[in-house]
Scaffold this active site. Structure first.
Site, mmCIF file in Angstrom:
data_model
loop_
_atom_site.group_PDB
_atom_site.id
_atom_site.type_symbol
_atom_site.label_atom_id
_atom_site.label_comp_id
_atom_site.label_asym_id
_atom_site.label_seq_id
_atom_site.Cartn_x
_atom_site.Cartn_y
_atom_site.Cartn_z
ATOM 1 N N CYS A 40 -15.460 -1.472 0.150
ATOM 2 C CA CYS A 40 -15.595 -2.813 -0.440
ATOM 3 C C CYS A 40 -15.059 -3.897 0.490
ATOM 4 C CB CYS A 40 -14.816 -2.833 -1.761
ATOM 5 S SG CYS A 40 -14.694 -4.484 -2.491
ATOM 6 N N THR A 99 -13.333 -3.598 -11.156
ATOM 7 C CA THR A 99 -13.513 -3.841 -9.726
ATOM 8 C C THR A 99 -12.241 -3.620 -8.904
ATOM 9 O OG1 THR A 99 -12.994 -6.199 -9.982
ATOM 10 C CG2 THR A 99 -15.310 -5.573 -10.160
ATOM 11 N N TYR A 158 -24.735 -10.209 -1.140
ATOM 12 C CA TYR A 158 -24.903 -9.593 -2.469
ATOM 13 C C TYR A 158 -25.991 -10.305 -3.260
ATOM 14 C CZ TYR A 158 -20.814 -6.617 -1.970
ATOM 15 O OH TYR A 158 -19.945 -5.645 -1.558
HETATM 16 N N1 LIG Z 1 -13.580 -9.004 -8.551
HETATM 17 C C1 LIG Z 1 -14.849 -9.474 -8.055
HETATM 18 C C2 LIG Z 1 -15.225 -8.926 -6.705
HETATM 19 C C3 LIG Z 1 -14.809 -7.548 -6.378
HETATM 20 C C4 LIG Z 1 -15.977 -6.594 -6.425
HETATM 21 O O1 LIG Z 1 -17.111 -6.960 -6.758
HETATM 22 N N2 LIG Z 1 -15.722 -5.350 -6.067
HETATM 23 C C5 LIG Z 1 -16.758 -4.343 -6.164
HETATM 24 C C6 LIG Z 1 -16.791 -3.468 -4.934
HETATM 25 S S1 LIG Z 1 -17.257 -4.348 -3.484
HETATM 26 C C7 LIG Z 1 -16.478 -3.460 -7.337
HETATM 27 O O2 LIG Z 1 -15.354 -3.005 -7.509
HETATM 28 N N3 LIG Z 1 -17.491 -3.198 -8.156
HETATM 29 C C8 LIG Z 1 -17.363 -2.357 -9.312
HETATM 30 C C9 LIG Z 1 -18.593 -2.405 -10.162
HETATM 31 O O3 LIG Z 1 -19.518 -3.162 -9.870
HETATM 32 O O4 LIG Z 1 -18.636 -1.653 -11.146
HETATM 33 C C10 LIG Z 1 -15.931 -9.284 -9.113
HETATM 34 O O5 LIG Z 1 -15.533 -9.051 -10.247
HETATM 35 O O6 LIG Z 1 -17.112 -9.437 -8.843
#
Ligand SMILES: N[C@@H](CCC(=O)N[C@@H](CS)C(=O)NCC(=O)O)C(=O)O
Length: 283
Positions: A40, A99, A158
């Site tokens: 990530c 996340t 993204y």
């Molecule tokens: N905290 C932010 C950004 C962090 C984020 O997107 N991390 C990703 C990995 S790069 C994640 O943990 N995704 C888990 C999911 O989509 O279930 C969000 O909620 O969008």
């Protein structure tokens, strides 16, 4: 599959807000634990800054399994088994995605923050200022560049990858390459880093997207107009950062590729992970 609530009517990806936004207090041994994934980009920022500031002893780390299933991130060793348990222990009504990065307060038994842009700034301003990654005199400029990086690059890849309409995809891709072109021009002037000779938070934010660009964003997210290696100054800059142990040793291309290609079945239903690209990151 991205939840429908993160897609707008015209097919754009709109990221969920961060649920836990408390600021990090003073560190205490054994108090804070970072849950991160090497895959990530938002989590790698924290791993890099933790290393650069030398606060490893004050911030324990758990690296989650790179392959995320329908229950979310799995914690190797099984305590807890899934990251979701920490979210639900902190807020039983939480309904968002679970996340990384997230910081757990072991003293209080709850999540303090999953507010990824603030975590590194807190470490840089309250935990250690050596090196000073967020120098006061440059803060307005760093903030402005970070904003540009987020909308034009970090999140825009993204937005391209998770777009649900051709128009939304094309608009995001145009932003990505306009930003890369701008960065190329800025670095072609000859400075080693985005703010001259000083390594700053902006370099950390640029790097984690650049490191993933040719490996996953170019193919998996269809940001395929040009590759990072096609930009002479940017590619040299990315390798310069990779040569710094805090950057290079937290970059795991195996985790990155397996995570992206195997975890978004709507984008890559076969879950086959490509061989390559064969790229030499050494200077
Ligand atoms: N905290 C932010 C950004 C962090 C984020 O997107 N991390 C990703 C990995 S790069 C994640 O943990 N995704 C888990 C999911 O989509 O279930 C969000 O909620 O969008």
């Amino acid at each position: 599959m991205k939840p429908a609530r993160e897609t707008t009517g015209d097919g754009r990806f709109a990221r969920q807000p961060n649920r836990f936004t408390e600021r990090l207090g003073p560190p205490g041994p054994g108090r804070y634990r970072l849950y991160a994934s090497y895959a990530c980009p938002w989590a790698q920022r924290v791993l890099i800054v933790r290393r650069l500031l030398g606060v490893e002893d004050l911030l324990d780390v758990t690296i989650v399994d790179p392959i995320r299933d329908e229950k979310g991130w799995r914690v190797p060793g099984g305590d807890p088994e899934y990251l979701s348990e920490l979210y639900l222990a902190s807020d039983p009504d939480y309904r968002g995605r679970y996340t990384v990065p997230v910081i757990w307060d072991a003293a209080e038994g709850r999540i303090v923050t999953n507010d990824f842009p603030q975590i590194t700034l807190d470490l840089e301003t309250t935990w250690s200022t050596t090196p000073d990654l967020y120098p006061e005199r440059l803060r307005p400029e760093i903030d402005a560049l970070n904003d540009r990086l987020y909308h034009g690059l970090n999140n825009a890849v993204y937005e391209a990858g998770f777009a649900r309409s051709q128009a939304a995809y094309e608009e995001a891709v145009a932003r990505v390459f306009a930003t890369l072109d701008e960065l190329e021009e800025r670095l072609a002037a000859g400075s080693p880093y985005l703010f001259g000779d000083e390594l700053t938070e902006s370099d950390v934010r640029a790097y984690t997207t650049l490191a993933r660009f040719d490996a996953v964003y170019h193919g998996h997210f269809k940001c395929s107009v040009r590759r990072l290696v096609d930009y002479p100054a940017l590619w040299a800059y990315a390798r310069r950062l990779y040569a710094i142990p805090a950057f290079g040793e937290t970059t795991d291309f195996d985790h990155i590729k397996r995570h992206y290609y195997m975890t978004h079945p709507d984008i890559n239903p076969s879950r086959i992970v490509p061989v390559g690209p064969a790229i030499d990151w050494s200077l």
